[in-house]
Each structure stands twice: as structure tokens, then as C-alpha cells.
Scaffold this active site. Structure first.
Site, PDB file in Angstrom:
ATOM      1  N   HIS A 107     -32.995 -11.822 -31.052  1.00  0.00           N
ATOM      2  CA  HIS A 107     -32.697 -13.180 -31.527  1.00  0.00           C
ATOM      3  C   HIS A 107     -31.536 -13.818 -30.763  1.00  0.00           C
ATOM      4  CE1 HIS A 107     -35.454 -12.917 -34.964  1.00  0.00           C
ATOM      5  NE2 HIS A 107     -35.111 -11.633 -34.968  1.00  0.00           N
ATOM      6  N   SER A 144     -30.918 -10.346 -37.566  1.00  0.00           N
ATOM      7  CA  SER A 144     -32.081 -11.213 -37.712  1.00  0.00           C
ATOM      8  C   SER A 144     -32.170 -11.914 -39.061  1.00  0.00           C
ATOM      9  CB  SER A 144     -33.357 -10.415 -37.462  1.00  0.00           C
ATOM     10  OG  SER A 144     -33.403  -9.307 -38.339  1.00  0.00           O
ATOM     11  N   LYS A 181     -39.773 -14.439 -28.911  1.00  0.00           N
ATOM     12  CA  LYS A 181     -39.002 -15.383 -29.717  1.00  0.00           C
ATOM     13  C   LYS A 181     -38.680 -16.608 -28.865  1.00  0.00           C
ATOM     14  CE  LYS A 181     -37.970 -11.786 -32.911  1.00  0.00           C
ATOM     15  NZ  LYS A 181     -38.724 -10.700 -32.278  1.00  0.00           N
TER      16      LYS A 181
END
Ligand code: WAQ
Ligand code: MG
Length: 645
Positions: free
Chosen positions: A461, A433, A493
Site C-alpha cells: 500500500h 493496510s 494496487k
């Protein structure tokens, strides 16, 4: 029936020069003694001899008096006035006052006023009708027993300020009060509000400085200003429970528990590691609004810019209409609705596993899943750059933890062999990340499975970002027959919503439903979040070109950076530029902010100490010219911090 009281006011001057002023609210019987004491104070004042002393005695009907409690008092010390003012600024910001730094800057400029600046908390306009005099709080005193003798005739800065602060904090329309004494010898001041209490801060100025003043921060409507001033000047207030400084009650017994907290905060400040929230007035879309300014967003994990997409919003609204705003219980009681099952099915299909399970957040997923599958007898092998939620999950499990060097599969192998034979887990971020690189998946799987260990990959991610169509890290290796046993991901996300999930075999998912404590003991994800994520997932499947656009933007951004001499790298949409010291990361992020670009300054403990960086995230919706502009802004910021080193 409580009896009427008297307001006694004294003001001494010499010519037009103010020497001393004071006021009391007294039982009738206490008036003579206090009159004498105030007379002594006026006649023997350090400011000089008066040639005019004005006394005013005024009856206050008992029912006109407002009784208030003193604010709780605490003290904070700094090494320097700068440090003291920084504490004041941070406390002010913690109240949600956006322009805290500017307000504290104004406070230190004030001198020579009799009253306070009445400042609009958001526009910083000065609202006091008379700018030279300011607005004065009067008609207040500490409640005292009728027969209590007058205190020493010398001004007790603290005792008077605590009373004034109690009244001001209760004044309609006032959000907070800031004060620096105008006495050259008195460097302690304070910030006060209903929620902060009375926080003494020392020092706020250099000894000997004649600066000093007060700010009453106003947050009411323009039409209500007269009402606020009327209350400050006219409403009689008695403040109960004022305790002298250093009374046995306040004396630091040993170290008070809160002292440790304050010392820890102070230490963070000194190391440039203090964190504060930024308060946005808009969605965290590619263009966002902060402190009334439009900024290009280069810090959000909403990589596909879906959190502000009208289709997600509509899905969320519809879900609220059909399923309500909350689920009323955990998944195993009342919290499983048809949309929860639909989303789990579609996530499993998207990741190509038998089943999936939702969690309230990504953090809850990692910290719940790992202890559910590992315990004291097991080994966990964990990449040194894994996310905090993985680290906490490992610790909660009670298993023995071996941390291997970042993405170093030889080190992983070595560490496993050292502990063989063992049962347990190899766990790694799919996309790291803070670095943006991708796990060496084929090697990791081979190593884990050869030694009979589970393999778990965190795709927070990666989902919606890497691989064709955003299918995640496994889709980067199409030739691979092996797959991770647990594919964790988030809805928060690229999927623009909130929540975490794990995709796995049917048996593993059933095991998690029975064992993962953060699943069993959390209220189920809210219908709006679930429906928004479901809509996002369907968009992702229907519009793979969004992901293509993201990939294209990342390529273009790296190319622009390279053109300008910055060799940044990424395998995802996270572009880190390491500047090492925290202070430099903060300075560079601030410079970019001034250019209208929002990026994050990432510091310890999010990254190892000495590896502070700017973390930029590319979104599918950034335009080419926005990417070019941001690359230019980054270069300018880096050049500036380099020059100022
Ligand atoms: N109302 C509004 N503003 C006032 C008033 C009032 N009644 N009195 C003074 N001010 C303004 C004015 O601008 C002064 O220059 C400024 O405040 C500072 O006033 O816990 O002594 O009376 O030990 O000098 C803080 C005590 C002492 C901290 C503050 O203020 C502590 C102090 P001073
Ligand atoms: Mg003073």
C-alpha cells in the site's frame, strides 16, 4: 422397449374451494391401487369433505417421458424464520443473483396462489400470465418399481417437493426455485437449483402462518417464456433416485464433515462476520456500477485509478498479441518472457535495488519469500498488525515467531534481546493496510541490523502512494543510509494490475529464484498483467503529479472530515474510522451505500475483534466535490448508527 405409462391426476374441491390435488405417473398395472389411494386421500382430507372429485387418466407414450435424477438433498436449520430466510438469501446470492434480499422478501409475502410466481431474476418483473393462479409445474412423479404399493394417503410434503424441484431445476430458463409451504403447520421450505441441489431450510415461517408460495426465478429471454411454461405444464418427467427422508442413507451417522462447515458458517452469520462478494458490473474505478447503480468508489486499492486507464489496457492488449494470454509454465520453465525481465529491471531501478523478482500475487510473494529466507533455527519478529500473507509466510517457515506491539520499536528491541543471539528476520508492513500508518523505518532498520537480522518491508500500500513520486516508505526518509534487505510490493494496487514483487540485492533475488516455492511452482504472471504493470510504472515515473494529486486529495479529505468533527488520521491513502462492533460497521457502510458511496466494512479477522471499522481509500481521480460529499455521507451514517444504538 419400455412400455407406455399413465398419468393419473386427482383434484378434489368443495364448491369453489380447493381441497386436495395429486398426480402420479404409473405403469398400467399400478393404476388401480393408486386410484384407490388417491380416492382415500380426497375423501378424508384435513381441508374438509369434497363434493367434487375429478380423476384424469392419460396415456403417456414411453418416448415422451423425460428421465431426471433427483437433486442431492441437504438440510439447514436456523433459530428463527428470520435466520432461515437469511440462509435462503445467502444461498441465492451465492448463485450470483444480485437482488437476493428483495426476492426472498417477495416470497414471504405470497399467499393463496395455486401455482408459482414466475419472476425475472434481474428486473423482478412478474412474468406469469395469470397472476392469481401462477404457473404450475405438473406431469411429474418419482420413478418407482411397477409393483411398489402406494405410499400413505397423507401428503408427504418432502417427497412431492423433491420431485417438483427436480423438474423445475431442469426447466429451460429457470435459474432457481424458492418455496415456503402454505400449510400452517409446515414451516420447512427449500431453495433448489441445479448447482445448489435441494436445500431444505427450517423454519421459514412462524407455525400457524397461512403464508406460503413458490417463486420460479426466470433468467431466459422474453420470447422463450411460453416454452418454459409449456415444459413445466406438459412435459412428463420421471425423477429417479428420490430417497425418503431419514432413510439409512441420510441418517446422520455421526457428525457429517459438511455439518461442521455449515455450523461454522452459521456461527459467522450470528457474529456479523459472514462475508459475501459484491458483484460489480464495471471496472473498480472512482465511479463504479453495482446492482445497476452508479457508486462513488472509496474502497479500491487502485489509488491512482490506473486499472481502467486506456494506456494500461492498450499495453495489455499488445502484450496478448505478442506473447499470448498465458505463459504455459513457471518462470523457470517456459514462463519468462522479455517483458518479465523488463518489468523486474524497472522495478529494481524504481526502488533503487540491484534486482527484483516477480510473483503471481502479493500473497504469493510474502508466503514464498519468508520461508525461503528463514527456517526452523531462525527467529522472526513480526508487527502485530502485519498482513495475513506475512503471518502465513512466517508460519510456513517453521521459524520461531515473536510478535511485537504495533510499530513499537522499544518492544521490538526488547523481544530481540530476549532471544539474542539469534538469526532471522524483522518483518513489517510499510503502510499498514487497515490503519493507514507508516512503519517507523529508521528505528526498525537500526534495530534489525544491529542484531544481525534481515529487515523486510511490505510496500503493497506504499508503492505509488507514499513519498515523493510514490517511491515508497524509504523515500520518506531521505537522510537514511540504511535500507531494508527486502522490499516487497504489489502490482495490484497503485499499479493497477496484478502480481507481487520483491526488490533486493542480486544475491538475495537469486536465492529466491532457487528457493521460494510460490515462485518455482506457480505459473508465471500472464503477459497482459506484466505489460499493464510496466505501463503503469512508466506513467508513475513520467507523471509524478498523479501522486501529488493523491496526496492533495488525502489532505483535503482529512480536512473536510475534521471540519465535520471527525478526527481521522492517515499517513497514506487509507482512511480508517473505527466504530468497534461489526454490526455497526456493516450498518454504516450500508447507509453510505444508500447515499451512493462504496466503502468497506472491515471486521475480524482483518482487524482485531472489537476494532471493526469503515476503511475508506482516496484515489487521485476523486474530485474535491466527491471528497466533500463522501465526508458528509460518512458523518450522516455515523450519526444514524449512534442514534440507533
Ligand atoms: N407448481 C407450482 N407452484 C405450486 C405447485 C405446483 N405444482 N404446487 C404448489 N405451488 C405453490 C403454491 O403457491 C403453494 O401455495 C406453494 O407453492 C406451496 O405449496 O423438504 O408443501 O404444496 O420438507 O404447500 C416443502 C417441503 C413443502 C420441504 C412445500 O408446498 C421439505 C409444500 P405446498
Ligand atoms: Mg400446501
Amino acid at each position: 422397449m419400455p412400455s407406455d405409462l399413465f398419468s393419473l391426476k386427482m383434484r378434489a374441491s368443495s364448491g369453489s374451494r380447493h381441497i386436495s390435488g395429486a398426480e402420479k405417473i404409473l405403469e398400467p398395472a399400478a393404476v388401480p391401487a393408486h386410484l384407490q389411494s388417491l380416492l382415500d386421500r380426497a375423501m378424508h382430507h384435513a381441508n374438509g369433505e369434497p363434493d367434487f372429485i375429478n380423476f384424469k387418466l392419460e396415456r403417456l407414450p414411453a418416448d415422451s417421458i423425460l428421465h431426471l435424477d433427483a437433486l442431492p438433498v441437504r438440510s439447514m436449520t436456523a433459530d428463527s424464520p428470520e435466520g432461515g430466510l437469511a440462509i435462503m438469501r445467502d444461498l441465492l446470492a451465492s448463485l450470483g443473483i444480485v437482488r437476493a434480499a428483495e426476492i426472498v422478501g417477495l416470497l414471504r409475502e405470497i399467499r393463496g396462489m395455486r401455482g408459482a410466481v414466475l419472476l425475472d431474476a434481474s428486473t423482478l418483473e412478474r412474468l406469469e400470465p395469470d397472476r392469481e393462479r401462477g404457473v404450475r409445474a405438473t406431469m411429474m412423479d418419482a420413478a418407482r418399481a411397477g409393483n411398489e404399493p402406494p405410499a400413505s394417503p397423507v401428503k408427504d410434503h418432502y417427497a412431492e417437493a423433491v420431485v417438483l424441484a427436480a423438474k423445475v431445476a431442469s426447466t429451460p430458463g429457470i435459474a432457481a426455485e424458492l418455496c415456503i409451504s402454505d400449510d400452517p403447520g409446515y414451516v420447512t421450505g427449500y431453495i433448489a437449483s441445479k448447482s445448489l441441489g435441494y436445500v431444505r431450510i427450517s423454519p421459514l415461517k412462524e407455525p400457524g402462518s397461512p403464508a406460503g408460495g413458490r417463486i420460479f426465478l426466470y433468467c431466459g429471454a422474453r420470447d422463450d417464456i411460453p416454452r418454459t411454461i409449456e415444459f413445466l405444464e406438459k412435459c412428463p418427467v420421471l425423477v429417479h433416485g428420490v430417497r425418503p427422508l431419514g432413510s439409512p442413507h441420510d441418517a446422520p451417522k455421526k457428525e457429517k464433515p459438511l455439518d461442521r462447515v455449515r455450523a461454522a458458517l452459521q456461527s459467522l452469520r450470528e457474529r456479523d462476520l459472514y462475508r459475501t462478494e459484491e458483484i460489480f458490473e464495471s471496472a473498480a474505478a472512482s465511479s463504479a456500477s453495482l446492482h445497476g447503480k452508479k457508486l462513488l468508489m472509496f474502497a479500491s486499492n487502485d489509488y491512482l485509478d490506473l486499472a481502467n486507464d486506456s494506456r494500461l489496457k492498450e499495453a495489455a492488449v499488445e502484450a496478448i498479441e505478442s506473447f499470448g494470454t498465458g505463459t504455459g509454465g513457471s518462470r523457470l520453465t517456459t514462463g519468462t518472457q522479455t517483458i518479465h525481465k523488463e518489468l523486474e529491471r524497472e522495478l529494481a531501478a524504481f526502488k533503487g535495488t540491484e534486482d527484483a523478482i516477480l510473483f503471481a500475487t502479493g500473497f504469493a510473494a510474502n508466503s514464498g519469500v519468508i520461508p525461503a529466507i528463514c527456517s526452523r533455527e531462525d527467529m522472526i519478529f513480526s508487527d502485530e498488525l502485519n498482513h495475513a500473507s506475512i503471518i502465513d509466510g512466517c508460519r510456513l517457515s517453521g521459524a520461531k515467531i515473536a510478535v511485537y506491539r504495533h510499530n513499537d520499536m522499544r518492544d521490538l528491541e526488547r523481544k530481540i534481546v530476549e532471544h539474542a543471539p539469534c538469526s532471522g528476520l524483522v518483518v513489517s508492513d510499510g503502510v499498514f493496510s487497515m490503519d493507514g500508518d507508516v512503519v517507523k523505518l529508521p528505528k526498525l532498520l537500526k534495530t534489525a541490523h544491529r542484531h544481525g537480522l534481515f529487515a523486510m518491508i511490505d510496500e503493497a500500500h506504499a508503492t505509488g502512494v507514499v513519498g515523493p513520486g510514490g517511491h515508497g516508505v524509504t523515500s520518506l526518509f531521505p537522510e537514511l543510509h540504511d535500507t531494508p534487505d527486502l522490499l516487497m510490493g504489489t502490482l495490484s494496487k497503485a499499479l493497477g494490475s496484478e502480481g507481487g514483487f520483491v526488490c533486493a540485492s542480486h544475491d538475495l533475488v537469486e536465492h529466491l529464484r532457487n528457493k521460494a516455492r510460490s515462485y518455482i511452482f506457480s505459473t508465471a504472471p500472464a503477459p497482459a498483467s506484466v505489460a499493464a504493470a510496466l505501463a503503469a510504472l512508466r506513467i508513475l515515473k513520467a507523471e509524478p503529479e498523479r501522486v501529488e494529486r493523491l496526496h492533495d486529495n488525502v489532505r483535503f479529505f482529512l480536512q473536510e472530515l475534521r471540519r465535520l468533527g471527525i478526527h481521522a488520521q492517515t499517513e497514506s491513502a487509507i482512511v480508517p474510522v473505527v466504530v468497534r462492533e461489526s454490526a455497526r460497521a456493516l450498518a454504516a457502510a450500508k447507509l453510505m451505500r444508500e447515499d451512493g458511496v462504496f466503502v468497506s466494512a472491515i471486521r475480524y479477522p482483518s482487524v482485531p475483534d472489537g476494532c471493526a471499522r469503515l476503511r475508506m481509500t482516496v484515489m487521485a481521480s476523486h474530485t474535491k466535490s466527491e471528497l466533500t460529499y463522501t465526508a458528509g455521507s460518512l458523518v450522516r451514517a455515523l450519526e444514524t448508527i449512534e442514534r440507533d444504538k
